[in-house]
Design a protein around this motif. Structure first.
Motif, PDB file in Angstrom:
ATOM      1  N   ALA A  12       7.155  -1.360 -48.025  1.00 48.20           N
ATOM      2  CA  ALA A  12       6.027  -2.002 -47.340  1.00 48.20           C
ATOM      3  C   ALA A  12       6.335  -2.276 -45.863  1.00 48.20           C
ATOM      4  O   ALA A  12       5.514  -2.832 -45.145  1.00 48.20           O
ATOM      5  N   ARG A  13       7.555  -1.882 -45.441  1.00 50.94           N
ATOM      6  CA  ARG A  13       8.034  -2.065 -44.063  1.00 50.94           C
ATOM      7  C   ARG A  13       8.111  -3.534 -43.664  1.00 50.94           C
ATOM      8  O   ARG A  13       7.974  -3.888 -42.489  1.00 50.94           O
ATOM      9  N   THR A  14       8.357  -4.385 -44.659  1.00 52.50           N
ATOM     10  CA  THR A  14       8.530  -5.813 -44.394  1.00 52.50           C
ATOM     11  C   THR A  14       9.973  -6.117 -44.008  1.00 52.50           C
ATOM     12  O   THR A  14      10.237  -6.993 -43.187  1.00 52.50           O
ATOM     13  N   ILE A  15      10.914  -5.394 -44.637  1.00 48.71           N
ATOM     14  CA  ILE A  15      12.335  -5.523 -44.285  1.00 48.71           C
ATOM     15  C   ILE A  15      12.905  -4.119 -44.098  1.00 48.71           C
ATOM     16  O   ILE A  15      12.305  -3.126 -44.502  1.00 48.71           O
ATOM     17  N   SER A  16      14.096  -4.055 -43.498  1.00 53.76           N
ATOM     18  CA  SER A  16      14.750  -2.766 -43.265  1.00 53.76           C
ATOM     19  C   SER A  16      15.640  -2.414 -44.457  1.00 53.76           C
ATOM     20  O   SER A  16      16.027  -3.302 -45.233  1.00 53.76           O
ATOM     21  N   PRO A  17      16.005  -1.123 -44.610  1.00 56.05           N
ATOM     22  CA  PRO A  17      16.946  -0.758 -45.669  1.00 56.05           C
ATOM     23  C   PRO A  17      18.263  -1.527 -45.582  1.00 56.05           C
ATOM     24  O   PRO A  17      18.846  -1.889 -46.605  1.00 56.05           O
ATOM     25  N   ALA A  18      18.722  -1.794 -44.357  1.00 56.30           N
ATOM     26  CA  ALA A  18      19.970  -2.563 -44.182  1.00 56.30           C
ATOM     27  C   ALA A  18      19.807  -3.987 -44.715  1.00 56.30           C
ATOM     28  O   ALA A  18      20.706  -4.525 -45.373  1.00 56.30           O
ATOM     29  N   GLU A  19      18.656  -4.596 -44.444  1.00 55.68           N
ATOM     30  CA  GLU A  19      18.409  -5.961 -44.937  1.00 55.68           C
ATOM     31  C   GLU A  19      18.301  -5.990 -46.466  1.00 55.68           C
ATOM     32  O   GLU A  19      18.693  -6.960 -47.112  1.00 55.68           O
ATOM     33  N   ALA A  20      17.791  -4.904 -47.051  1.00 55.68           N
ATOM     34  CA  ALA A  20      17.607  -4.853 -48.508  1.00 55.68           C
ATOM     35  C   ALA A  20      18.937  -4.931 -49.253  1.00 55.68           C
ATOM     36  O   ALA A  20      19.005  -5.458 -50.366  1.00 55.68           O
ATOM     37  N   LYS A  21      20.018  -4.438 -48.618  1.00 49.56           N
ATOM     38  CA  LYS A  21      21.326  -4.409 -49.287  1.00 49.56           C
ATOM     39  C   LYS A  21      21.807  -5.806 -49.672  1.00 49.56           C
ATOM     40  O   LYS A  21      22.506  -5.985 -50.674  1.00 49.56           O
ATOM     41  N   ASP A  22      21.458  -6.818 -48.868  1.00 52.01           N
ATOM     42  CA  ASP A  22      21.913  -8.187 -49.154  1.00 52.01           C
ATOM     43  C   ASP A  22      20.756  -9.130 -49.477  1.00 52.01           C
ATOM     44  O   ASP A  22      20.940 -10.341 -49.527  1.00 52.01           O
ATOM     45  N   HIS A  23      19.575  -8.581 -49.685  1.00 52.25           N
ATOM     46  CA  HIS A  23      18.393  -9.424 -49.878  1.00 52.25           C
ATOM     47  C   HIS A  23      18.449 -10.157 -51.219  1.00 52.25           C
ATOM     48  O   HIS A  23      18.975  -9.634 -52.198  1.00 52.25           O
ATOM     49  N   ARG A  24      17.895 -11.375 -51.264  1.00 52.92           N
ATOM     50  CA  ARG A  24      17.956 -12.163 -52.504  1.00 52.92           C
ATOM     51  C   ARG A  24      17.160 -11.523 -53.639  1.00 52.92           C
ATOM     52  O   ARG A  24      17.365 -11.857 -54.795  1.00 52.92           O
ATOM     53  N   PHE A  25      16.252 -10.586 -53.314  1.00 50.16           N
ATOM     54  CA  PHE A  25      15.474  -9.906 -54.355  1.00 50.16           C
ATOM     55  C   PHE A  25      16.027  -8.523 -54.710  1.00 50.16           C
ATOM     56  O   PHE A  25      15.374  -7.759 -55.410  1.00 50.16           O
ATOM     57  N   ARG A  26      17.242  -8.197 -54.219  1.00 51.33           N
ATOM     58  CA  ARG A  26      17.751  -6.837 -54.447  1.00 51.33           C
ATOM     59  C   ARG A  26      18.004  -6.554 -55.930  1.00 51.33           C
ATOM     60  O   ARG A  26      17.938  -5.405 -56.362  1.00 51.33           O
TER      61      ARG A  26
END
Length: 251
Positions: free
Chosen positions: A152-166
């Protein structure tokens, strides 16, 4: 060109879990090889039950419904139906037993029909990778909330690696979201190709570039799979760790 497969597998309890909710299996039928990794969830024994059912049902359905002359689109349809069937059976088990009502499992698989292509499909966040000439490519898409935010382009792939919803899944076996089944990738084989199927106990801890270099350096696929499992534990994985390594070589 004719190919043959070398396959190694590994499933480790790890250092922090009381039971192994992962299941792995490689079924070799006369004209069909099915490799499956499933990562169960749901607490107590429910995750174990769900992952074991997944690795039983999907190969059973594929063996029953795939024919040697079927074209790739036909194979994709059968693979999708096999996953849908597994989902329905797991949901039905959950509905019948209150101890199993929250159970679910990821599933990722590779299907080879003694030809020049590999079929890849997955539901959840267990992954399939292709390692070719030292380069790694992820073949499946995580069905996590973090990945949905990336799309959805809300976060970047880099941010997804440590995201609380990963690690929060919106689609897995045991959920209505499976619908008509996942996308199925077809990969034309090249000699020396290696495929990695793994639970997030490995991919969530060991970076892709490290996976690529480790797999490229190993000569024996059995030692490679076992080494990957140990690598994940050495790097602090707090989960069960499971993987299958498949190598395509000239027959």
């Amino acid at each position: 060109m004719a190919f043959t497969l070398n396959i190694g597998q590994c499933s480790l309890l790890g250092n922090y879990r009381e039971n192994n909710e992962d299941s792995v299996d490689v079924r070799q039928f006369p004209d069909l090889t099915v490799a499956v990794v499933a990562d169960g969830m749901g607490g107590q024994q429910a995750g174990e039950v769900a992952s074991k059912r997944a690795i039983e049902i999907v190969p059973r359905e594929l063996r029953k419904n795939l024919t040697p002359t079927m074209n790739p689109d036909g194979v994709k349809t059968v693979v999708k139906r096999g996953i849908v069937q597994a989902n329905e059976e797991i949901m039905a088990m959950g509905a019948l037993d209150k101890d199993m009502k929250n159970m679910g499992t990821t599933v990722v698989m590779a299907i080879w029909r003694k030809g020049n292509e590999m079929f890849i499909a997955g539901v959840g966040d267990s992954r399939a990778y292709l390692i070719r000439k030292g380069k790694i490519q992820q073949l499946t898409t995580d069905h996590s909330l973090a990945q949905a935010l990336v799309e959805a382009r809300t976060i970047s792939p880099a941010e997804a690696k440590d995201h609380r919803f990963r690690n929060v899944l919106w689609k897995y076996l045991g959920s209505k979201e499976v619908g008509e089944g996942p996308d199925v990738n077809v990969v034309p084989l090249q000699s020396g190709d290696r495929f990695l199927l793994c639970s997030d106990g490995l991919s969530g801890v060991v970076p892709d570039d490290q996976l690529a270099s480790f797999i490229s350096e190993q000569t024996d696929v059995k030692a490679c799979a076992e080494g990957l499992g140990q690598l994940a534990l050495d790097q602090g994985s707090r989960d069960n760790v499971s993987c299958i390594v498949i190598e395509a070589v000239d027959a």
